[in-house]
Design an enzyme around this catalytic site. Structure first.
Site, PDB file in Angstrom:
ATOM      1  N   HIS A  93       1.478   5.348  -2.006  1.00  0.00           N
ATOM      2  CA  HIS A  93       1.032   6.422  -2.901  1.00  0.00           C
ATOM      3  C   HIS A  93       2.300   7.113  -3.400  1.00  0.00           C
ATOM      4  O   HIS A  93       2.980   7.777  -2.615  1.00  0.00           O
ATOM      5  CB  HIS A  93       0.168   7.437  -2.155  1.00  0.00           C
ATOM      6  CG  HIS A  93      -1.067   6.839  -1.551  1.00  0.00           C
ATOM      7  ND1 HIS A  93      -2.292   6.881  -2.175  1.00  0.00           N
ATOM      8  CD2 HIS A  93      -1.276   6.175  -0.387  1.00  0.00           C
ATOM      9  CE1 HIS A  93      -3.200   6.276  -1.420  1.00  0.00           C
ATOM     10  NE2 HIS A  93      -2.609   5.837  -0.321  1.00  0.00           N
ATOM     11  N   PHE A  94       2.624   6.934  -4.671  1.00  0.00           N
ATOM     12  CA  PHE A  94       3.868   7.491  -5.195  1.00  0.00           C
ATOM     13  C   PHE A  94       3.665   8.825  -5.925  1.00  0.00           C
ATOM     14  O   PHE A  94       4.611   9.428  -6.413  1.00  0.00           O
ATOM     15  CB  PHE A  94       4.590   6.471  -6.090  1.00  0.00           C
ATOM     16  CG  PHE A  94       5.423   5.461  -5.321  1.00  0.00           C
ATOM     17  CD1 PHE A  94       5.448   5.453  -3.933  1.00  0.00           C
ATOM     18  CD2 PHE A  94       6.187   4.517  -6.003  1.00  0.00           C
ATOM     19  CE1 PHE A  94       6.214   4.524  -3.222  1.00  0.00           C
ATOM     20  CE2 PHE A  94       6.965   3.585  -5.304  1.00  0.00           C
ATOM     21  CZ  PHE A  94       6.985   3.586  -3.917  1.00  0.00           C
ATOM     22  N   ARG A  95       2.419   9.261  -6.073  1.00  0.00           N
ATOM     23  CA  ARG A  95       2.087  10.635  -6.500  1.00  0.00           C
ATOM     24  C   ARG A  95       2.287  10.951  -7.970  1.00  0.00           C
ATOM     25  O   ARG A  95       2.025  12.082  -8.382  1.00  0.00           O
ATOM     26  CB  ARG A  95       2.865  11.672  -5.679  1.00  0.00           C
ATOM     27  CG  ARG A  95       2.727  11.561  -4.169  1.00  0.00           C
ATOM     28  CD  ARG A  95       1.303  11.577  -3.755  1.00  0.00           C
ATOM     29  NE  ARG A  95       1.133  11.720  -2.301  1.00  0.00           N
ATOM     30  CZ  ARG A  95       0.024  11.374  -1.672  1.00  0.00           C
ATOM     31  NH1 ARG A  95      -1.007  10.859  -2.329  1.00  0.00           N
ATOM     32  NH2 ARG A  95      -0.077  11.535  -0.370  1.00  0.00           N
ATOM     33  N   HIS A 129       3.418  14.060   1.708  1.00  0.00           N
ATOM     34  CA  HIS A 129       2.967  15.439   1.466  1.00  0.00           C
ATOM     35  C   HIS A 129       4.114  16.311   1.961  1.00  0.00           C
ATOM     36  O   HIS A 129       4.807  15.943   2.920  1.00  0.00           O
ATOM     37  CB  HIS A 129       1.715  15.776   2.280  1.00  0.00           C
ATOM     38  CG  HIS A 129       0.505  14.972   1.913  1.00  0.00           C
ATOM     39  ND1 HIS A 129      -0.215  15.191   0.760  1.00  0.00           N
ATOM     40  CD2 HIS A 129      -0.115  13.941   2.546  1.00  0.00           C
ATOM     41  CE1 HIS A 129      -1.228  14.342   0.706  1.00  0.00           C
ATOM     42  NE2 HIS A 129      -1.187  13.565   1.775  1.00  0.00           N
ATOM     43  N   ASN A 178      -5.103   7.090  -6.570  1.00  0.00           N
ATOM     44  CA  ASN A 178      -5.529   8.491  -6.380  1.00  0.00           C
ATOM     45  C   ASN A 178      -4.471   9.501  -6.826  1.00  0.00           C
ATOM     46  O   ASN A 178      -4.114  10.418  -6.100  1.00  0.00           O
ATOM     47  CB  ASN A 178      -5.948   8.747  -4.926  1.00  0.00           C
ATOM     48  CG  ASN A 178      -4.835   8.461  -3.931  1.00  0.00           C
ATOM     49  OD1 ASN A 178      -3.881   7.761  -4.243  1.00  0.00           O
ATOM     50  ND2 ASN A 178      -4.948   9.013  -2.730  1.00  0.00           N
ATOM     51  N   HIS A 193       0.833  -1.210   0.000  1.00  0.00           N
ATOM     52  CA  HIS A 193       0.000   0.000   0.000  1.00  0.00           C
ATOM     53  C   HIS A 193       0.868   1.260   0.000  1.00  0.00           C
ATOM     54  O   HIS A 193       1.347   1.702   1.040  1.00  0.00           O
ATOM     55  CB  HIS A 193      -0.907  -0.012   1.241  1.00  0.00           C
ATOM     56  CG  HIS A 193      -1.972   1.037   1.217  1.00  0.00           C
ATOM     57  ND1 HIS A 193      -3.203   0.844   1.797  1.00  0.00           N
ATOM     58  CD2 HIS A 193      -1.998   2.299   0.712  1.00  0.00           C
ATOM     59  CE1 HIS A 193      -3.939   1.933   1.643  1.00  0.00           C
ATOM     60  NE2 HIS A 193      -3.220   2.838   0.996  1.00  0.00           N
ATOM     61  N   HIS A 198      -5.398  -0.640   5.642  1.00  0.00           N
ATOM     62  CA  HIS A 198      -5.109   0.075   6.906  1.00  0.00           C
ATOM     63  C   HIS A 198      -6.173  -0.029   7.997  1.00  0.00           C
ATOM     64  O   HIS A 198      -6.731   0.974   8.443  1.00  0.00           O
ATOM     65  CB  HIS A 198      -4.791   1.555   6.633  1.00  0.00           C
ATOM     66  CG  HIS A 198      -5.677   2.228   5.616  1.00  0.00           C
ATOM     67  ND1 HIS A 198      -7.044   2.213   5.673  1.00  0.00           N
ATOM     68  CD2 HIS A 198      -5.360   2.938   4.507  1.00  0.00           C
ATOM     69  CE1 HIS A 198      -7.534   2.882   4.642  1.00  0.00           C
ATOM     70  NE2 HIS A 198      -6.526   3.331   3.932  1.00  0.00           N
ATOM     71  N   ASP A 258       0.868   2.473   3.659  1.00  0.00           N
ATOM     72  CA  ASP A 258       0.077   3.635   3.255  1.00  0.00           C
ATOM     73  C   ASP A 258       0.995   4.856   3.109  1.00  0.00           C
ATOM     74  O   ASP A 258       0.632   5.968   3.507  1.00  0.00           O
ATOM     75  CB  ASP A 258      -1.062   3.925   4.244  1.00  0.00           C
ATOM     76  CG  ASP A 258      -2.153   4.789   3.612  1.00  0.00           C
ATOM     77  OD1 ASP A 258      -2.070   5.058   2.403  1.00  0.00           O
ATOM     78  OD2 ASP A 258      -3.076   5.194   4.336  1.00  0.00           O
ATOM     79  N   HIS A 297     -10.738   1.061   1.225  1.00  0.00           N
ATOM     80  CA  HIS A 297     -10.533   2.000   2.331  1.00  0.00           C
ATOM     81  C   HIS A 297     -11.884   2.051   3.035  1.00  0.00           C
ATOM     82  O   HIS A 297     -12.857   2.571   2.495  1.00  0.00           O
ATOM     83  CB  HIS A 297     -10.135   3.365   1.762  1.00  0.00           C
ATOM     84  CG  HIS A 297      -9.946   4.427   2.802  1.00  0.00           C
ATOM     85  ND1 HIS A 297      -8.810   5.195   2.876  1.00  0.00           N
ATOM     86  CD2 HIS A 297     -10.744   4.858   3.807  1.00  0.00           C
ATOM     87  CE1 HIS A 297      -8.912   6.050   3.890  1.00  0.00           C
ATOM     88  NE2 HIS A 297     -10.090   5.870   4.463  1.00  0.00           N
TER      89      HIS A 297
HETATM   90  O1  DOR Z   1      -3.943   9.483   4.985  1.00  0.00           O
HETATM   91  C1  DOR Z   1      -4.166   9.138   3.834  1.00  0.00           C
HETATM   92  N1  DOR Z   1      -3.436   9.612   2.812  1.00  0.00           N
HETATM   93  N2  DOR Z   1      -5.179   8.314   3.603  1.00  0.00           N
HETATM   94  C2  DOR Z   1      -5.613   8.055   2.357  1.00  0.00           C
HETATM   95  O2  DOR Z   1      -6.605   7.392   2.215  1.00  0.00           O
HETATM   96  C3  DOR Z   1      -4.942   8.659   1.192  1.00  0.00           C
HETATM   97  C4  DOR Z   1      -3.558   9.064   1.518  1.00  0.00           C
HETATM   98  C5  DOR Z   1      -2.973  10.013   0.493  1.00  0.00           C
HETATM   99  O3  DOR Z   1      -3.027   9.686  -0.692  1.00  0.00           O
HETATM  100  O4  DOR Z   1      -2.474  11.054   0.871  1.00  0.00           O
HETATM  101 ZN    ZN Z   2      -3.680   4.836   1.087  1.00  0.00          ZN
END
Ligand code: DOR
Ligand code: ZN
Length: 394
Positions: free
Chosen positions: A16-18, A275, A48, A14, A198, A271, A140
């Protein structure tokens, strides 16, 4: 040296590489460098991004980008917020060149970063189609209505909502439980291979434990941040501790470790959600983006527990039941995700870990583009051999 232990390159199921669309927070190259430095060699990346991975075109674009990354094998989930996206997924699932990187489908019961919350009809269709295709479905699980209600209630009660710890009250435990109940009911109806992302609550663990007893094809993961942090950490982390699902009490945290001990928890997935600090620290803490980085720190945090320690500076008092063995670590971060998501990741023991080495985690030394960590200054045990600590080729 007899203090060297080996493990297969880990799987982080899990992340998120953006990329594409949020490259200022992270790119496939920077975030896979972070994963690599944390002993992770295979990742499952979430939809996402911008554009979201809800079409064959967007999926192909991600595949092309991932082909340039050599040291970490990046696989992707397909997202869905509309029925049409599920049709695209169905097509993608039948295309061999895409299937190589396609793990399954990811849906959100409520909005989080990227606003991919799906309505009931889309969610049900996802369970149905994934069952038909034999594709893993990840969700989720937070209930949109319960979250909205809790949020209203909080906003009514406080004159000025700026305390980040309210975030945990605005997304309460009951919300996770309700979404899981709905998901399990759909799993029962359709027989979908269903995985809960998660999991963060005692109630959630209990529901999964019962569902497994019942024989439902359900699995779940917990994150390092829910295993190592609680609402008490808002004091030092402030909005850096804001994520979805939110930080919980020590009691919930304890239930997650119990779930690991009795085998209810199948995987640890980070996860990893970078940011920038700038984004996390400006404006109302309750309005900053949710998410923390984690793929580079999962292994040392867990190795510290394997060694009988507790990496949190609060000492061992808080979660006395945190206990895992090297075999558990291998199961949670390799064998189980490999099986659940049919990843076929290599089992060779490529990681060489000096289990006695101690070091301190510092965000500026980590590889994620975001440059910070919620575990700043924590002392951990276990270091990868020097040549394995950073990535050599992009
Ligand atoms: O805290 C989170 N950040 N929960 C999520 O479901 C998405 C993730 C994100 O992409 O920043
Ligand atoms: Zn996530």
């Amino acid at each position: 040296m007899n203090n060297i232990l080996t493990l297969p390159g880990l799987i982080d199921c899990h992340v998120h590489f953006r990329e594409p669309g949020m490259e200022h927070k992270g790119t496939m190259a920077t975030e896979s460098a972070a994963a690599y430095a944390g002993g992770v060699r295979t990742v499952c990346e979430m939809p996402n991004t911008n554009p979201p991975t809800v079409s064959i075109e967007a999926f192909q674009d991600k595949v092309r980008r991932a082909e340039k990354i050599h040291d970490v094998d990046i696989r992707f989930f397909f997202g869905a917020t509309e029925a049409g996206h599920i049709q695209e997924f169905r097509k993608a699932w039948s295309m061999p060149e895409l299937r190589k990187r396609l793990v399954g489908m990811k849906i959100f019961f409520d909005h989080s970063t990227g606003d991919q919350g799906a309505n009931t009809a889309v969610i049900e269709e996802a369970f149905k189609v994934c069952a038909e295709l034999g594709a893993p479905l990840v969700a989720h699980c937070e209930d949109a209505a319960i979250n909205a209600e809790a949020r209203e209630l909080m906003l009514d009660q406080v004159s000025e909502a700026t305390d980040v710890s309210l975030h945990s009250l605005m997304r309460p435990c009951a919300s996770e439980a309700r979404a899981i109940e709905q998901a399990l009911s759909l799993t029962r109806t359709y027989g979908t291979q269903f995985h809960i992302a998660h999991l963060s609550t005692a109630l959630g663990i209990e529901l999964v434990r019962d569902a497994k007893k019942e024989g439902l094809p359900v699995t779940c993961e917990v994150t390092p941040h829910h295993l190592f942090l609680t609402i008490d950490d808002y004091e030092t982390l402030s909005a850096r501790g804001k994520m979805n699902p939110p930080l919980r009490t020590a009691q919930e945290q304890k239930a997650l470790w119990q779930g690991i001990a009795d085998g209810t928890v199948d995987c640890i997935g980070t996860d990893h959600a970078p940011h920038l600090l700038q984004e996390k620290e400006s404006g109302n803490p309750l309005a900053v983006p949710s998410g923390v980085p984690g793929t580079e720190t999962m292994l040392p945090l867990l190795l510290t527990v394997v060694a009988g320690g507790w990496p949190h500076p609060n000492g061992k008092s808080q979660t006395g039941n945190a206990k895992i063995s090297m075999d558990d670590l291998r199961r949670l971060c390799f064998t189980n995700p490999n099986r659940i998501f049919n990843l076929n990741a290599p089992e060779e023991e490529v990681l060489q870990i000096d289990t006695t080495a101690e070091w301190e985690i510092h965000g500026e030394e980590l590889h994620s583009k975001c440059g910070w960590t919620p575990y700043e200054g924590w002392r951990v045990r276990g270091l990868l051999r020097e040549s394995q600590q950073c990535k050599h080729t992009a």
